[in-house]
Design an enzyme around this catalytic site. Sequence first.
Site, PDB file in Angstrom:
ATOM      1  N   CYS A 255     -24.446  58.523  45.071  1.00  0.00           N
ATOM      2  CA  CYS A 255     -25.774  57.875  44.734  1.00  0.00           C
ATOM      3  C   CYS A 255     -26.565  58.865  44.331  1.00  0.00           C
ATOM      4  O   CYS A 255     -27.447  58.596  43.498  1.00  0.00           O
ATOM      5  CB  CYS A 255     -26.087  56.887  46.135  1.00  0.00           C
ATOM      6  SG  CYS A 255     -24.857  55.476  46.186  1.00  0.00           S
ATOM      7  N   HIS A 256     -27.018  59.939  45.236  1.00  0.00           N
ATOM      8  CA  HIS A 256     -27.849  60.946  44.897  1.00  0.00           C
ATOM      9  C   HIS A 256     -27.620  62.308  44.995  1.00  0.00           C
ATOM     10  O   HIS A 256     -28.269  63.172  45.247  1.00  0.00           O
ATOM     11  CB  HIS A 256     -29.334  60.553  45.607  1.00  0.00           C
ATOM     12  CG  HIS A 256     -29.550  59.029  45.644  1.00  0.00           C
ATOM     13  ND1 HIS A 256     -29.383  58.199  46.572  1.00  0.00           N
ATOM     14  CD2 HIS A 256     -30.159  58.346  44.688  1.00  0.00           C
ATOM     15  CE1 HIS A 256     -29.584  56.880  46.379  1.00  0.00           C
ATOM     16  NE2 HIS A 256     -30.060  56.732  45.402  1.00  0.00           N
TER      17      HIS A 256
END
Lengths: 185, 422
Positions: free
Chosen positions: A149-150
């Site tokens: 996701c990040h």
Amino acid sequence: MVSSADAALSTSDSDEKSRRDFLLVATSTIGGLGMALAAWPLIHSMNPAKDTLALSTTEVDLSPIEKGQSITVVWQGKPVFVRHRTADEIEQARSVSNDDLADPESDEDRVQKAEWLIMVGVCTHLGCIPLGQKSSEPKGEFGGWFCPCHGSHYDTSGRIRKGPAPKNLAVPGYVFLDDTTVKIG
Amino acid sequence: MSSSPIEFKNPVLKWVEYRLPVFSFIDSSVGGSYPAPRNLNYWWNFGSLAGIILAVMVATGIVLAMHYTAHVDYAFDSVERIMRDVNYGWLIRYIHMNGGSMFFICVYIHMFRGMYYGSYKEPRELLWIIGVFILLAMMATAFLGYVLPWGQMSFWGATVITSMFSAIPYVGDALVTLLWGGFSVDNPTLNRFYSLHYLLPFVLFGLVFVHLWALHVHRSNNPLGVEAREPEDFIPFHPYYTIKDLFGMGVLLIFFLGFVFYAPNFFGEPDNYIEANPMVTPAHIVPEWYFLPFYAILRAFTADFFMYWPVAWLMSAKLAGVLAMFAATLILVLLPWLDTSKVRSNKFRPINKQFFWIFVADCLLLGYIGAKPAEGNFIIIGQIATFYYFFHLVVLVPLIGILERPKPIPESISTAVIKSAE
Ligand code: HEM
Ligand code: FES
């Protein structure tokens, strides 16, 4: 006979004021407290209900998991990673010094039995599920898990090593019921 | 312009008016007795357009709610049933889905209009501030609504956004459990999101009402930014602006229905047609387009971002990112005081006008970065754009107001408008 109205009139102005002020403050304080207390049941009703809390343990049979394999089980609606670690992975996790860790924790404190790493598979950044459970998935720069996701990298002990996540993957409470069964929660 | 209230000849109107002066209220709010500056341009259409969309959202939402089931086992299927089996269900849902995007397009244009023409300045500060709260309520409504179809993006968007609150020290985890009503986004979460998604549009109505109340006290600003004073500065709202707003509505509907009929999923994410799976995170989680600039600001905050360094001793980068994201909207509340210039319209502010457009470009750039994966150059560009966003509002806007020499300002609207017409 002196009526109460007359009595009120006879008291001095400032005295009267402070008595009224007192009554006003006291009534609004009690009223306000009452309102706050009345709000509590409404707020608390949003917390987990009894049936939700009742689903809080999960039993796992470890016997089919080979060394180097992982499985994901569901506990409280969340994925829990159960990894049968290889000697290499344990060695790698234990050779790290605390200075290299963003959230210092020794591998020994994160496992009950060195070969079984059990932790909640929820990224401590914003809750995605990190990749690395299947052999085909990326495991990140530290050979453990990688959150797409990040971009958070976790090591073979599930500790955060790089990226925006602030904490290590959480270790849930669990007990070994026998050599091949573990109860989570 | 103080037009006298209208007289009603119709006996029924007269009877009602005497008991409840609703017709004169309408007349003095949007009718012939409401004076509006004579020089409003098309950028002044977007407020009424946003209001029209709000009404469309409520109308379609109420009908959707008659067919929708707020349960994790049925939600996704009930939306598919709306699409396939319910009469005109596809139309109603596509209008509601694309209406969300139209709403944000109109409101963002409406806000940049306010910035360009200095509409937030004295005496319209509160009007502007109420607007910022309208934006916040809209964002909450749209976020909650997006969770309802219970697709993969619904679920993971809800997880990522609610998890942001875990960044709050001490109480964060308890707060997230309270929001979820459990230990992950699950059935209790879906139910309360549905309840709140139904509630918030009515809160929005209330906010819009006070917004318009404040508007009617000092009336509209205008492209010249010079306060309308003389009778010649005004024209009656009806019929001049009612007809202009209706024309604008026609244009909006062509644009809006163009998406509904020809590209209904243009603004959507294919992943949301996959039912929510709490065990699999999609490869790229992206929010709806209208949240992208804020998402970019959230993600800009990593341990090595220089804007994080000053607060590194105090909080995690994660908390700093969450705070910056909220600050990006809330800081607009202060804009009336950050802007030190007395001149409203950028027509007369040569320097500020250029920086205004750079700021618009920066917001678009943030939106672009928000849609890209957080890796490599995208991170750096996102960080620079985040810095510039705050730098513009906190440093450039106050400084330009002091240093810039504005162009000469016309005495009144009528002199300027009538002169240019001659
Ligand atoms: C401010 C106005 C509103 C906004 C911005 C808004 C936004 C949204 C959005 C973005 C969705 C997700 C659409 C999708 O991806 O399928 C949605 C779904 C939904 N909304 Fe709204 N909404 C608003 C008002 C309302 C109202 C007033 C109601 C009901 C009274 C309502 C009921 C629903 C229902 C039942 C769904 C789920 C069905 C579906 O996904 O199409 N909405 N809303
Ligand atoms: S949720 Fe895992 S890195 Fe953000």
